[in-house]
Scaffold this motif. Structure first.
Motif, PDB file in Angstrom:
ATOM      1  N   MET A 246     -15.862  14.472  18.886  1.00 39.43           N
ATOM      2  CA  MET A 246     -15.754  14.927  20.275  1.00 39.43           C
ATOM      3  C   MET A 246     -14.321  15.370  20.576  1.00 39.43           C
ATOM      4  O   MET A 246     -14.096  16.373  21.260  1.00 39.43           O
ATOM      5  N   LEU A 247     -13.363  14.617  20.059  1.00 39.73           N
ATOM      6  CA  LEU A 247     -11.956  14.991  20.260  1.00 39.73           C
ATOM      7  C   LEU A 247     -11.650  16.321  19.575  1.00 39.73           C
ATOM      8  O   LEU A 247     -11.006  17.202  20.159  1.00 39.73           O
ATOM      9  N   LEU A 248     -12.133  16.500  18.341  1.00 41.60           N
ATOM     10  CA  LEU A 248     -11.897  17.747  17.627  1.00 41.60           C
ATOM     11  C   LEU A 248     -12.538  18.936  18.349  1.00 41.60           C
ATOM     12  O   LEU A 248     -11.949  20.016  18.438  1.00 41.60           O
ATOM     13  N   PHE A 249     -13.748  18.742  18.866  1.00 45.36           N
ATOM     14  CA  PHE A 249     -14.452  19.789  19.599  1.00 45.36           C
ATOM     15  C   PHE A 249     -13.637  20.218  20.813  1.00 45.36           C
ATOM     16  O   PHE A 249     -13.441  21.422  21.074  1.00 45.36           O
ATOM     17  N   ALA A 250     -13.141  19.248  21.570  1.00 41.32           N
ATOM     18  CA  ALA A 250     -12.345  19.565  22.762  1.00 41.32           C
ATOM     19  C   ALA A 250     -11.061  20.312  22.389  1.00 41.32           C
ATOM     20  O   ALA A 250     -10.679  21.285  23.055  1.00 41.32           O
ATOM     21  N   LEU A 251     -10.392  19.868  21.331  1.00 48.91           N
ATOM     22  CA  LEU A 251      -9.145  20.517  20.913  1.00 48.91           C
ATOM     23  C   LEU A 251      -9.378  21.980  20.518  1.00 48.91           C
ATOM     24  O   LEU A 251      -8.569  22.853  20.839  1.00 48.91           O
ATOM     25  N   ILE A 252     -10.478  22.226  19.843  1.00 44.75           N
ATOM     26  CA  ILE A 252     -10.765  23.600  19.412  1.00 44.75           C
ATOM     27  C   ILE A 252     -11.186  24.476  20.585  1.00 44.75           C
ATOM     28  O   ILE A 252     -10.647  25.568  20.791  1.00 44.75           O
ATOM     29  N   TRP A 253     -12.158  24.011  21.373  1.00 42.76           N
ATOM     30  CA  TRP A 253     -12.713  24.870  22.412  1.00 42.76           C
ATOM     31  C   TRP A 253     -11.715  25.141  23.539  1.00 42.76           C
ATOM     32  O   TRP A 253     -11.636  26.256  24.052  1.00 42.76           O
ATOM     33  N   CYS A 254     -10.948  24.128  23.920  1.00 41.84           N
ATOM     34  CA  CYS A 254      -9.988  24.334  25.006  1.00 41.84           C
ATOM     35  C   CYS A 254      -8.827  25.248  24.598  1.00 41.84           C
ATOM     36  O   CYS A 254      -8.127  25.797  25.456  1.00 41.84           O
ATOM     37  N   ASN A 255      -8.627  25.409  23.290  1.00 39.74           N
ATOM     38  CA  ASN A 255      -7.545  26.271  22.797  1.00 39.74           C
ATOM     39  C   ASN A 255      -8.064  27.537  22.121  1.00 39.74           C
ATOM     40  O   ASN A 255      -7.309  28.227  21.428  1.00 39.74           O
ATOM     41  N   ILE A 256      -9.350  27.858  22.324  1.00 40.93           N
ATOM     42  CA  ILE A 256      -9.985  28.912  21.534  1.00 40.93           C
ATOM     43  C   ILE A 256      -9.306  30.278  21.711  1.00 40.93           C
ATOM     44  O   ILE A 256      -9.101  31.012  20.746  1.00 40.93           O
ATOM     45  N   ASP A 257      -8.940  30.634  22.943  1.00 39.88           N
ATOM     46  CA  ASP A 257      -8.305  31.936  23.158  1.00 39.88           C
ATOM     47  C   ASP A 257      -6.939  32.006  22.477  1.00 39.88           C
ATOM     48  O   ASP A 257      -6.571  33.047  21.905  1.00 39.88           O
ATOM     49  N   SER A 258      -6.192  30.911  22.531  1.00 42.08           N
ATOM     50  CA  SER A 258      -4.881  30.874  21.886  1.00 42.08           C
ATOM     51  C   SER A 258      -5.013  30.919  20.369  1.00 42.08           C
ATOM     52  O   SER A 258      -4.190  31.529  19.675  1.00 42.08           O
TER      53      SER A 258
ATOM     54  N   PRO B  34       1.207  31.633  23.439  1.00 39.37           N
ATOM     55  CA  PRO B  34       0.020  30.964  22.877  1.00 39.37           C
ATOM     56  C   PRO B  34       0.333  29.642  22.185  1.00 39.37           C
ATOM     57  O   PRO B  34      -0.432  28.681  22.301  1.00 39.37           O
ATOM     58  N   MET B  35       1.433  29.563  21.459  1.00 35.51           N
ATOM     59  CA  MET B  35       1.779  28.310  20.790  1.00 35.51           C
ATOM     60  C   MET B  35       2.099  27.215  21.793  1.00 35.51           C
ATOM     61  O   MET B  35       1.684  26.055  21.632  1.00 35.51           O
ATOM     62  N   LEU B  36       2.828  27.579  22.858  1.00 31.68           N
ATOM     63  CA  LEU B  36       3.109  26.606  23.913  1.00 31.68           C
ATOM     64  C   LEU B  36       1.830  26.197  24.636  1.00 31.68           C
ATOM     65  O   LEU B  36       1.667  25.042  25.037  1.00 31.68           O
ATOM     66  N   MET B  37       0.905  27.153  24.784  1.00 38.04           N
ATOM     67  CA  MET B  37      -0.365  26.848  25.430  1.00 38.04           C
ATOM     68  C   MET B  37      -1.162  25.837  24.610  1.00 38.04           C
ATOM     69  O   MET B  37      -1.727  24.883  25.157  1.00 38.04           O
ATOM     70  N   ILE B  38      -1.177  26.033  23.301  1.00 44.93           N
ATOM     71  CA  ILE B  38      -1.880  25.086  22.426  1.00 44.93           C
ATOM     72  C   ILE B  38      -1.235  23.710  22.510  1.00 44.93           C
ATOM     73  O   ILE B  38      -1.926  22.681  22.627  1.00 44.93           O
ATOM     74  N   ALA B  39       0.090  23.674  22.470  1.00 48.89           N
ATOM     75  CA  ALA B  39       0.798  22.395  22.520  1.00 48.89           C
ATOM     76  C   ALA B  39       0.549  21.664  23.839  1.00 48.89           C
ATOM     77  O   ALA B  39       0.253  20.462  23.847  1.00 48.89           O
ATOM     78  N   SER B  40       0.643  22.379  24.960  1.00 48.51           N
ATOM     79  CA  SER B  40       0.476  21.734  26.263  1.00 48.51           C
ATOM     80  C   SER B  40      -0.955  21.257  26.472  1.00 48.51           C
ATOM     81  O   SER B  40      -1.193  20.138  26.950  1.00 48.51           O
ATOM     82  N   ARG B  41      -1.928  22.074  26.112  1.00 51.31           N
ATOM     83  CA  ARG B  41      -3.321  21.656  26.271  1.00 51.31           C
ATOM     84  C   ARG B  41      -3.679  20.507  25.328  1.00 51.31           C
ATOM     85  O   ARG B  41      -4.454  19.616  25.687  1.00 51.31           O
ATOM     86  N   THR B  42      -3.112  20.519  24.140  1.00 47.62           N
ATOM     87  CA  THR B  42      -3.364  19.421  23.203  1.00 47.62           C
ATOM     88  C   THR B  42      -2.823  18.115  23.760  1.00 47.62           C
ATOM     89  O   THR B  42      -3.489  17.067  23.675  1.00 47.62           O
ATOM     90  N   ILE B  43      -1.639  18.149  24.338  1.00 39.24           N
ATOM     91  CA  ILE B  43      -1.059  16.939  24.948  1.00 39.24           C
ATOM     92  C   ILE B  43      -1.945  16.450  26.090  1.00 39.24           C
ATOM     93  O   ILE B  43      -2.208  15.249  26.222  1.00 39.24           O
ATOM     94  N   MET B  44      -2.423  17.375  26.916  1.00 38.84           N
ATOM     95  CA  MET B  44      -3.287  16.974  28.038  1.00 38.84           C
ATOM     96  C   MET B  44      -4.608  16.380  27.535  1.00 38.84           C
ATOM     97  O   MET B  44      -5.087  15.362  28.055  1.00 38.84           O
ATOM     98  N   ILE B  45      -5.197  17.005  26.522  1.00 39.53           N
ATOM     99  CA  ILE B  45      -6.462  16.505  25.968  1.00 39.53           C
ATOM    100  C   ILE B  45      -6.279  15.109  25.392  1.00 39.53           C
ATOM    101  O   ILE B  45      -7.090  14.198  25.656  1.00 39.53           O
TER     102      ILE B  45
END
Length: 491
Positions: free
Chosen positions: A309-321, A450-461
């Motif tokens: 579930m964690l992996l799914f969230a990390l991938i889908w929430c960052n899919i555009d990046s 995009p890299m900052l977006m991935i980092a920030s969303r990953t921290i939030m997730i």
């Protein structure tokens, strides 16, 4: 779980290294070095070769796992017998392939004619992958899973990177790339063989008369019954790609393949744990230890679902990046929703745990055969219905729907026949932990790099996931297990 845990953590490490290489290959190197048609051709030939493997194997892989615990000696003779049986299967597949070659050509002639020039490579890929799979099953019976996983997940992808890199540098043409695919699978086979020889687990022994009474007939009967189920399972996994090529185009298959690979990372913990759990399940059944099987069934379900579930969230929430870093992303980003539907299907699969493995090694393995064949026929029918309507997204929706139906039926059957159930209140808590993390995808970050977006969303997730886990008292055992096994696998 000690042997399972030790081997699964090593297997998971190699699997994730393979995923990293796979991501570099599929998300950057392949679309950068190959045009969409070449990439579609490369993946279609590869998928065709792997599709034929279970038909050639004749169920030998599961047969080795089930019957190995029954042997106190003559294991080398058992291996040579298994290899001979699978080579007989390969011969039959090769004869069928040449007999139906005209129909196979017609399948791709309209939308993907480029595939036809490389059909001769398919059987060689099948042969080397077949022999590797038999050796994998043999090594798995000794609980030697990690190194074969290295050759399958890491070494194979590394050699493929070298092959495509040589094409990118202009050292070879595309025809040589396709021919090199055979060498890649051949070298991976040699690596597994060398490892097992080095361990002293392989000796040539053709003395097949010293098996226990009835052993050979039981092994052959079980293998032949289960091979159709295994073949149908592979058909379910591979048919999407082949049908997209034949019904749409090679470019569409390239888009679908990249999206499919992104989603595949969700199920990696299941793949690692499943491989090492199979001999343990077989051993429990040989001792009629049903409560132990149920405990394993539930523990694996909770562990897999929590991580996946964690992996799914990390991938889908960052899919555009993630797509931002794919060369020619304006072409490949069309597969965005394929990622979601395939990943959702994988979540269904991990939640229902090792139900297929339990069925295969129980007295109800014939039901698994009938069900898997029915599901393979269903997914072909669903694809023929949905692909013309929704294109590549139709193939993904069909896969997720069939995966859910497949698992619901197996779950109901195991509960009725053996009173096995992978679900508990813990399952609901895990879902309550995982679902809120998907809200992060609505956080506006279009102006960020995009890299900052991935980092920030990953921290939030991670913050939401770990905070909710603590609030609901979920994941303590999972994180304790991960830390302990990482410590054990260290220097």
């Amino acid at each position: 779980m000690s042997k399972i845990a030790r081997q699964s953590i090593q297997t998971t490490v190699f699997s994730y290294i393979g995923v990293l290489l796979g991501y570099l290959n599929v998300l950057w190197l392949y679309p950068y070095a190959l045009n969409a048609t070449e990439l579609g051709t490369f993946r279609t030939i590869q998928d065709l070769g792997l599709l034929f493997v279970p038909f050639a194997q004749l169920g030998v892989g599961h047969g080795i796992t089930r019957f190995f615990p029954k042997l106190e000696r003559h294991q080398s003779a058992f291996l040579t017998y298994s290899l001979g049986f699978s080579l007989l299967g390969f011969t039959m597949v090769a004869l069928a392939f040449f007999g139906l070659k005209e129909q196979i050509v017609d399948l791709f002639a309209s939308n993907s004619p480029e595939v036809i020039d490389f059909l001769g490579i398919v059987l060689l890929v099948t042969l080397f992958a077949l022999l590797s799979s038999v050796l994998d099953a043999y090594g798995r019976s000794y609980l030697k899973v990690a190194i074969p996983t290295f050759f399958r997940e890491v070494f194979l992808r590394l050699l493929t990177s070298v092959l495509i890199g040589a094409y990118l540098l202009g050292w070879i043409d595309f025809d040589r790339v396709m021919q090199g695919l055979v060498a890649v699978y051949g070298l991976a086979l040699f690596g597994v063989l060398f490892y097992l020889v080095w361990l002293g687990k392989i000796q040539l022994d053709f003395n097949w008369k010293n098996f226990p009474p009835g052993f050979r007939s039981s092994f052959v009967r079980f293998s032949l019954i289960t091979f159709l189920a295994t073949a149908a399972s592979t058909l379910i996994m591979k048919i999407d790609s082949i049908m997209v090529s034949s019904m749409v185009s090679l470019e569409a298959n390239a888009i679908y393949s990249i999206a499919f690979y992104m989603a595949l990372v969700v199920e990696l913990p299941r793949r690692a744990i499943s491989q090492v759990s199979m001999p343990v399940i077989a051993d429990h059944f040989s001792k009629n230890e049903i409560p132990a099987i149920n405990a394993l069934y539930r523990q694996i379900s909770n562990r897999q679902l929590y991580i996946c579930m964690l992996l799914f969230a990390l991938i889908w929430c960052n899919i555009d990046s993630i797509y931002h870093f794919v060369p020619n992303r304006e072409i490949y980003q069309a597969g965005k929703w394929v990622v979601f539907y395939i990943a959702l299907g994988k979540i269904f699969d991990v939640a229902f745990s090792v139900n297929s493995e339990i069925l295969v090694f129980s007295n109800y393995y014939r039901f698994n055969l009938v069900l898997t064949i029915a599901m393979s026929i269903l997914i072909i029918g669903v694809n023929y219905w949905l692909i013309p309507i929704f294109g590549i997204e139709g193939a993904a929706i069909g896969s997720a729907a069939v995966m859910l139906a497949f698992n619901l039926i197996k779950y109901s059957y195991l509960k009725a026949k053996l009173q096995l159930d992978p679900f508990s209140r813990e399952t609901l808590k895990i879902l309550l932990v995982g679902v809120p993390t998907f809200l992060v995808m609505f956080v506006d970050g279009d102006r960020l790099d995009p890299m900052l977006m991935i980092a920030s969303r990953t921290i939030m997730i991670m913050g939401i996931f770990l905070g909710t886990s603590r609030l609901l008292g979920v994941g303590k055992e999972e994180w304790k297990w991960i830390r302990s096994k990482l410590k054990k696998s260290g220097p």
